[in-house]
Design a protein around this motif. Structure first.
Motif, short mmCIF file in Angstrom:
data_model
loop_
_atom_site.label_atom_id
_atom_site.label_comp_id
_atom_site.label_asym_id
_atom_site.label_seq_id
_atom_site.Cartn_x
_atom_site.Cartn_y
_atom_site.Cartn_z
N SER A 64 0.95 -0.87 0.38
CA SER A 64 0.11 -0.23 0.18
C SER A 64 0.75 1.11 -0.03
O SER A 64 1.83 1.45 0.23
N SER A 198 -8.26 -6.70 -1.85
CA SER A 198 -8.87 -6.41 -2.63
C SER A 198 -8.95 -7.69 -3.79
O SER A 198 -8.43 -8.76 -4.72
N ARG A 199 -10.46 -7.83 -4.71
CA ARG A 199 -10.83 -9.14 -5.60
C ARG A 199 -10.12 -10.47 -5.20
O ARG A 199 -9.84 -11.30 -5.57
N GLN A 219 -18.67 -2.90 -8.78
CA GLN A 219 -17.94 -2.45 -8.48
C GLN A 219 -16.51 -1.87 -9.69
O GLN A 219 -16.96 -2.44 -10.56
N TYR A 221 -12.33 -0.54 -10.12
CA TYR A 221 -10.57 -1.08 -9.34
C TYR A 221 -9.83 -0.01 -10.32
O TYR A 221 -10.64 0.33 -10.94
N SER A 313 -4.29 -4.22 -7.06
CA SER A 313 -5.23 -3.96 -7.08
C SER A 313 -6.19 -3.37 -5.62
O SER A 313 -5.96 -3.64 -5.31
N LEU A 314 -6.72 -2.59 -5.63
CA LEU A 314 -7.52 -1.72 -5.24
C LEU A 314 -9.29 -1.86 -5.47
O LEU A 314 -9.18 -1.42 -7.13
N THR A 315 -10.44 -2.18 -4.65
CA THR A 315 -11.42 -1.93 -4.86
C THR A 315 -12.21 -0.56 -4.50
O THR A 315 -12.04 0.04 -3.62
N CYS A 335 -11.22 -4.74 2.72
CA CYS A 335 -11.57 -4.36 1.24
C CYS A 335 -11.60 -5.64 0.34
O CYS A 335 -12.15 -5.07 -1.12
N ASP A 336 -11.54 -7.06 0.98
CA ASP A 336 -12.62 -7.70 0.57
C ASP A 336 -14.02 -7.27 0.11
O ASP A 336 -14.36 -8.05 -1.47
N GLY A 338 -14.74 -3.56 -0.36
CA GLY A 338 -14.44 -2.95 -0.88
C GLY A 338 -14.95 -1.24 0.15
O GLY A 338 -15.82 -0.71 -0.76
#
Length: 556
Positions: A64, A198-199, A219, A221, A313-315, A335-336, A338
């Motif tokens: 991050s 994320s994702r 969603q 990303y 990746s970023l949600t 982030c699972d 978001g």
């Protein structure tokens, strides 16, 4: 052999029972584990808590920026400073720059909306913060299993989640057992929390199975690409936070950069590119490399040394795209689900907070001898939290910015600076990222500068710095649902975009026996999940690789 055949030949699986199983050893998962143990201790009750982490150690897969708001950490550990939490560089100055190809324009600090101001926050290595959280969790009695990815979900006869299965070890490329084969283990839980980031591989399955996203926007990303540098001491400005918008991205492509000065002459630099971009010739990796060549940015890195590289990746859809977070037997946290606040470019405080809220709901349910039901207290507590208020104020940020840099900047400035995000309207996002890619015939190829090996670099030398490792003989963890689609659709219509959106050189089109085919170099994968998100036909599926595979980030 498929999993059922392996189970028939080598089963039954060994199993372990817990009150609470948490999938993912990041800030959300560890904070949930810590809060659960704290609550159990305060009431004098025993509570068994297990955390599964697919990385080789806690923090190995954490990447991050990161500027961290310590608010949630202060709720989890009011005396975190005395305890030695690695938040060591307070933000001393904010800069926001608009870039053109060779110029930069600074936005006066008084004009910056509150979401772009970082007073009271800290520049951190989130990997190191996560390792510290892991130490606190273990001290409280949490069982942490690094190198054990959760590969499948267990359901009971009523269809509720009742645990997970760890991935089998020692399979060859064809999925056949070798001499080192070990069947995955079942971890049974009264409640299971999913904190994969994320994702998430399993989170994606849960969202589909329980239709958790039926009432929210699609969603959306971003991909964040980051490097850590040791710079010339003359260029080091500990506490300085720089964000940019504009060049090198076109005005219709969402994105921006960060440049964070830590102590010890270290600078974290990165670029975030929204994955709703339209041009299949765009390469986020190469956009990042040429960004560093801008005269305003390059000066920081002249004479410096690149130490580390990674991508994730970023949600980024925010509140409008937030799915339902609970289902029978468990919940999505961090982030699972978001919970990132894209307007602040911050998610770690949200991850910690949602982990705590879910843990409180789970412990309360367990104290009533409940199990495998809906943790309704978790979303209710979120609705009444400061985090909901924060995300509600930022709900229009991503939809506005998807309309282009200029209109987006104007409207975000209006909403955030004038109204503090408290506006009576809500703007909605209409399309999933993979739906936004346009045929190559509608775009011109982008010619990127060749890397100079000093400031800008190629993919493979970058992947080397991520310490990525996957056993050569293990089954590929990047699956094609239809092997013909890459050539017949992706290459023919979109000029093979996976060659460009992957920041690790996993995908390349080669000629073999007179035929063009897609070669997947799965050993290069740094687990960013971009392919799973951006593939135009959703033909590429990312699954967990064999235990501890992937990057080994030391201080990202």
């Amino acid at each position: 052999m498929n999993s059922q055949q392996l189970l028939e030949q080598f089963g039954p699986r060994e199993s372990m029972d817990y009150d609470l199983v948490i999938v993912g050893g990041g800030p959300a998962g560890l904070s949930a584990a810590i809060k659960a143990k704290q609550l159990a201790q305060s009431s004098g009750k025993e509570l068994s808590v297990c955390v599964l982490e697919k990385g080789s150690e806690i923090g190995a897969h954490i990447l991050s920026g990161a500027v961290m708001d310590p608010k949630a950490l202060g709720e989890l550990f009011p005396d975190w400073q005395a305890m030695g939490a690695p938040l060591e560089t307070p933000v001393s100055q904010d800069q926001f720059l608009f870039l053109t190809e060779d110029r930069s324009y600074s936005v006066p600090e008084w004009l910056l909306p509150e979401c772009f101001q970082n007073k009271g926050n800290y520049i951190v290595s989130l990997a190191n913060v996560t390792r510290w959280l892991g130490q606190q969790a273990e001290a409280l009695g949490v069982e942490i299993f690094p190198g054990f990815p959760a590969a499948d979900i267990l359901y009971n006869a009523q269809g509720a989640v009742c645990g997970v299965v760890t991935g089998s070890m020692g399979l060859d490329k064809e999925g056949n057992p070798t001499e080192q084969f070990q069947l995955g283990m079942e971890l049974h839980a009264k409640y299971t929390l999913f904190a994969e980031g994320s994702r998430g591989h399993l989170g994606k399955q849960l969202i589909s199975r329980f239709a958790l996203d039926e009432d929210c926007d699609p969603q959306t990303y971003g991909i964040g690409i980051k490097e850590l540098w040791e710079v010339d001491p003359a260029q080091s400005k500990p506490g300085l936070v720089v964000h940019t918008a504009g060049w090198p991205l076109e005005s219709d492509t969402y994105g921006g950069s960060f440049l964070y000065h830590l102590g010890n002459n270290l600078v974290a630099v990165g670029l975030v590119v929204g994955l709703a971009y339209q041009n299949p010739y765009l390469s986020p990796f190469e956009e990042f490399q040429r960004y560093k060549l801008h005269p305003k940015i390059r000066e920081t890195f002249e004479g410096g040394k690149r130490l580390a590289y990674g991508a994730r990746s970023l949600t980024a859809g925010g509140l409008n795209s937030l799915p339902k977070t609970i289902f029978p037997g468990g919940a999505l946290i961090g982030c699972d689900a978001g919970f990132l606040n894209a307007s602040r470019i911050k998610g770690s405080h949200a991850a910690i907070k949602t982990g705590m809220l879910a843990a409180e709901a789970a412990v309360a349910a367990l104290s009533e001898n409940r199990s495998h039901d809906m943790l309704a207290a978790y979303p209710a507590a979120f609705q009444n939290s400061w985090l909901y208020t924060e995300l509600q104020q930022a709900r229009n940020f991503k939809p506005w910015m998807s309309k282009g840099l200029y209109l987006g900047t104007l409207m975000v400035g209006l909403e955030q600076k004038i109204f503090g995000g408290n506006v009576p309207w809500t703007i909605h996002h209409r399309h999933a990222d993979h739906e936004c890619l346009e045929p190559a015939s509608q775009h011109q190829e982008i010619v990127y500068p060749k890397p100079d090996g000093k400031i800008s670099f190629d993919r493979l030398s970058s992947v080397f710095l991520s310490n990525t490792n996957h056993a050569e003989n293990q089954p590929a963890h990047l699956k094609l649902q239809d092997a013909a689609i890459p050539v017949n659709l992706n290459l023919k219509t979109y000029a093979g975009p996976e060659q460009r959106y992957c920041p690790a050189g996993v995908y390349e089109y080669i000629e073999k026996d007179g035929q063009v085919c897609l070669q997947i170099n799965a050993q290069n994968c740094i687990h960013c999940k971009t392919c799973d998100i951006k593939d135009p036909s959703q033909n590429i599926i990312w699954v967990t690789p064999e235990g501890s595979g992937g990057p080994n980030y030391t201080s990202m």
